[in-house]
Design an enzyme around this catalytic site. Structure first.
Site, PDB file in Angstrom:
ATOM      1  N   HIS A 187       0.817  -1.220   0.000  1.00 26.19           N
ATOM      2  CA  HIS A 187       0.000   0.000   0.000  1.00 26.19           C
ATOM      3  C   HIS A 187       0.839   1.253   0.000  1.00 26.19           C
ATOM      4  CE1 HIS A 187      -3.104  -2.941   0.571  1.00 26.19           C
ATOM      5  NE2 HIS A 187      -3.778  -2.078  -0.164  1.00 26.19           N
ATOM      6  N   ARG A 282     -11.322   2.651  -2.313  1.00 23.70           N
ATOM      7  CA  ARG A 282     -10.843   1.980  -1.090  1.00 23.70           C
ATOM      8  C   ARG A 282     -11.315   2.794   0.119  1.00 23.70           C
ATOM      9  NH1 ARG A 282      -5.880   1.161  -4.450  1.00 23.70           N
ATOM     10  NH2 ARG A 282      -5.354  -1.055  -4.384  1.00 23.70           N
ATOM     11  N   ARG A 318     -15.808  -0.125  -2.412  1.00 17.53           N
ATOM     12  CA  ARG A 318     -15.450  -1.352  -1.705  1.00 17.53           C
ATOM     13  C   ARG A 318     -15.669  -1.145  -0.207  1.00 17.53           C
ATOM     14  NH1 ARG A 318      -9.470  -3.691  -1.990  1.00 17.53           N
ATOM     15  NH2 ARG A 318      -9.004  -1.939  -0.614  1.00 17.53           N
ATOM     16  N   GLU A 407      -9.628 -12.159  -4.951  1.00 19.34           N
ATOM     17  CA  GLU A 407      -8.255 -11.918  -4.496  1.00 19.34           C
ATOM     18  C   GLU A 407      -7.643 -13.179  -3.900  1.00 19.34           C
ATOM     19  OE1 GLU A 407      -7.974  -7.740  -2.738  1.00 19.34           O
ATOM     20  OE2 GLU A 407      -9.741  -8.545  -1.754  1.00 19.34           O
ATOM     21  N   ASN A 430      -3.286  -7.695  -6.798  1.00 20.89           N
ATOM     22  CA  ASN A 430      -2.228  -7.535  -5.789  1.00 20.89           C
ATOM     23  C   ASN A 430      -2.296  -8.674  -4.781  1.00 20.89           C
ATOM     24  OD1 ASN A 430      -2.030  -5.096  -7.098  1.00 20.89           O
ATOM     25  ND2 ASN A 430      -3.168  -3.978  -5.546  1.00 20.89           N
ATOM     26  N   ASP A 431      -3.490  -8.877  -4.230  1.00 22.04           N
ATOM     27  CA  ASP A 431      -3.620  -9.962  -3.258  1.00 22.04           C
ATOM     28  C   ASP A 431      -3.671 -11.319  -3.947  1.00 22.04           C
ATOM     29  OD1 ASP A 431      -3.528  -9.022  -0.582  1.00 22.04           O
ATOM     30  OD2 ASP A 431      -5.367  -7.915  -0.983  1.00 22.04           O
ATOM     31  N   ARG A 441       3.174  -9.483  -0.040  1.00 27.65           N
ATOM     32  CA  ARG A 441       3.295  -8.330  -0.939  1.00 27.65           C
ATOM     33  C   ARG A 441       4.090  -7.187  -0.324  1.00 27.65           C
ATOM     34  NH1 ARG A 441      -2.982  -6.206  -1.255  1.00 27.65           N
ATOM     35  NH2 ARG A 441      -2.127  -4.235  -1.988  1.00 27.65           N
ATOM     36  N   CYS A 478      -8.867  -4.483 -10.771  1.00 29.99           N
ATOM     37  CA  CYS A 478      -8.572  -3.217 -10.090  1.00 29.99           C
ATOM     38  C   CYS A 478      -7.261  -3.285  -9.320  1.00 29.99           C
ATOM     39  CB  CYS A 478      -9.720  -2.816  -9.171  1.00 29.99           C
ATOM     40  SG  CYS A 478     -10.031  -4.027  -7.875  1.00 29.99           S
TER      41      CYS A 478
END
Ligand code: PEP
Ligand code: MG
Length: 537
Positions: A187, A282, A318, A407, A430-431, A441, A478
């Site tokens: 992040h 987010r 989300r 994810e 990402n996840d 990550r 996304c």
């Protein structure tokens, strides 16, 4: 010859250089022992240390503007609060605690009272903790922890940064950001991109690399020693590509190009870049600093402010994705051995459904206030049952279009069943990469495995694309993979129907799609799937 150059993973484009400012490591709790040899003398150190901290904060306030200046002035006043200082002195003289520990405990008592008072006062908890850490550091002769106050534009060097620290960075003062830890989808990297700060993460040996000034290349990942007397280089960004603002391939196969946002300024930047809507809002980024659960009215106002620039356009909101690398104080789980595999994302809502219900109520109200076409989606869904649980609650809150993020590899494998119970899915690469390759990550040492070009990840996305086609329902991406203009074409070839990314990438991705037909995208997807890139380079 000492090394003049290090390399890491480039995560936010642009090239910039200037003097280095190091982010100090957290100090930890000061020890309760040994007791002071001369308690009166030790207690007498507290007031002068607090005065030094207050003076530094006031100096900083004098060179800041607006809200930042106001916050710094209030924090400076907290540092010299007589009640705080007298209590700390009492703990030294009566309880015989060393001065740093006494300040730590006295401030802790204040923080607990503020938190219990709730509302505006509870929001000051972070400020009192900041003051506490600064006075403790002063008493110990150590650098204050966290992001230092930058007197002039500088390159920040850190082991890693928390999302809350990164979100508060001032792009006018932070020329570039370099960390020894972190991965391309951490992040910190995502926020640096949103702020337009060139950044390189996972730079091995960075903290031992003694440099007064650095030149940072956020495109190649090189970090070079620079002459501290050389003029500051502000970010040089690649020229943005030409795009007509309607996402489609050259043969008019429509693929919406959307923005990822977490704040009002992100929303404005996405609109300015030409986003056709938002594919990922987010919501947890609105409350990284919140000590308690924000009330429905507060959430409604925060969401409406972000949705406002997208009136009449689609926005996927989300629900809170708290846990692991994005801790929220008010949703902290019990300590867990593996937080990334623990109670995070939607799993928090299973334990505390009231938090989700209040959030959905706030989102529905903010949607009506703003006029945006709002859908909601849940993070970290593992099964179709979980997706159904969420969709039911979202619909009861009056939000008719509901989806979930994919994810977790299990969810990718169950995409067909999941699409039976929701209206759309959005792939969080990402996840999904983190869990597919079992590679944290946030960890620099395994950053190469968090590469969205790896065929194993693409095969999972292909499965999701096929499930979407069979169900006749949309499949978005996304995660950060959507922001790579070449990979964007591969994703479309795998059946992805919308792409959502940080504002800086929007034009380049839109332009890249416009240069290829759907058949070209499919051919590029076949190449990428077949390309054996199974081992890190
Ligand atoms: C993802 O995991 O790809 C995603 C978009 O969610 P986040 O980065 O916020 O975890
Ligand atoms: Mg995620």
């Amino acid at each position: 010859m000492p090394e003049t150059r290090l390399s890491g993973v480039a995560v936010s484009p642009g090239r910039a250089g200037g003097p280095v400012v190091r982010v100090a490591e957290p100090l930890g709790e000061p020890p309760r022992t040994p007791p002071p040899v001369d308690p009166a003398a030790d207690a007498a150190r507290i007031e002068p240390a607090a005065a030094i901290v207050a003076r530094r904060l006031e100096e900083l306030a004098a060179t800041s503007h607006g809200e930042a200046a106001e916050i710094l002035t209030t924090t400076a006043a907290m540092a010299t609060d007589p009640a705080l200082i007298r209590e700390a002195e009492r703990l030294v003289t009566v309880e015989e605690l060393p001065a740093p520990r006494a300040v730590h405990d006295a401030a802790g008592g204040f923080a607990r009272s503020l938190a219990a008072a709730g509302g505006y006062l509870a929001e000051r908890v972070r400020d009192i903790e900041d003051v506490r850490d600064r006075i403790v550091a002063e008493l110990l002769g150590a650098a204050p922890p966290g992001v230092p106050d930058l007197p002039s534009p500088s390159v920040l060097v850190a082991r890693d940064l928390a999302p809350a620290d990164t979100a508060g960075l001032d792009p006018a003062k932070v020329l570039a950001l370099v960390t020894e830890q972190g991965g391309p989808t951490s992040h910190t990297a995502i926020l640096a991109r949103a702020l337009g700060i060139p950044a390189v993460v996972a730079v091995r040996g960075l903290l031992e690399f003694d440099a007064g000034a650095l030149l940072v290349d956020g495109d190649t990942g090189y970090v070079e020693r620079a002459d501290p007397r050389a003029p500051v280089v502000t970010a040089v960004r690649p020229v943005s590509a030409d795009w007509n603002g309607v996402g489609s391939t050259a043969d008019r196969h429509r693929v919406k190009v959307l923005g990822n946002v977490g704040s009002t300024s992100d929303a404005r930047a996405a609109v300015a870049a030409g986003a056709e809507g938002v594919g990922l809002f987010r919501t947890e980024f609105c409350f990284l600093d919140a000590p308690g659960e924000p009330g429905v009215a507060e959430q409604r106002a925060a969401y409406a402010a972000v949705l406002g620039p997208f009136a009449g356009k689609p926005v996927v909101v989300r629900t809170l994705d708290a846990g692991a690398d994005k801790p929220l104080a008010f949703l902290a789980p019990e300590p867990e051995p593996n937080p990334a595999l623990g109670v995070r994302g939607l799993r928090v809502a299973f334990e505390r459904p009231g938090v989700l219900e209040r959030q959905l109520e706030a989102i529905a109200a903010a949607a009506a206030d703003s006029g945006a076409e709002v859908s909601v989606m849940a993070p970290m869904v593992a099964t179709a049952q979980e997706a159904e649980w969420f969709a039911k609650r979202a619909r009861s809150a009056g939000i008719s279009r509901t989806g979930v993020m994919i994810e977790v590899p299990a969810a990718a494998l169950a995409a067909g069943e999941i699409l039976d119970v929701v209206d759309f899915v959005s792939v969080g690469t990402n996840d999904l990469a983190q869990y597919t390759f079992a590679a944290d990550r946030q960890l620099g040492a395994v950053a190469a495995l968090n590469d969205p070009w790896l065929p194993a990840l693409l095969r999972l996305i292909e499965l999701i694309g096929e499930a979407g086609r069979a169900a006749g329902k949309p499949v978005g991406v996304c995660g950060e993979a959507a922001a790579d203009p070449r990979l964007a074409r591969v994703l479309v070839g795998l059946g992805v129907t919308s792409l959502s990314m940080n504002a800086a990438a929007i034009k380049a991705v839109g332009a890249s799609l416009a240069t290829a037909t759907l058949a070209d995208c499919e051919a590029q997807a076949r190449d990428a799937l077949a390309h054996r890139k199974d081992a890190p380079a």
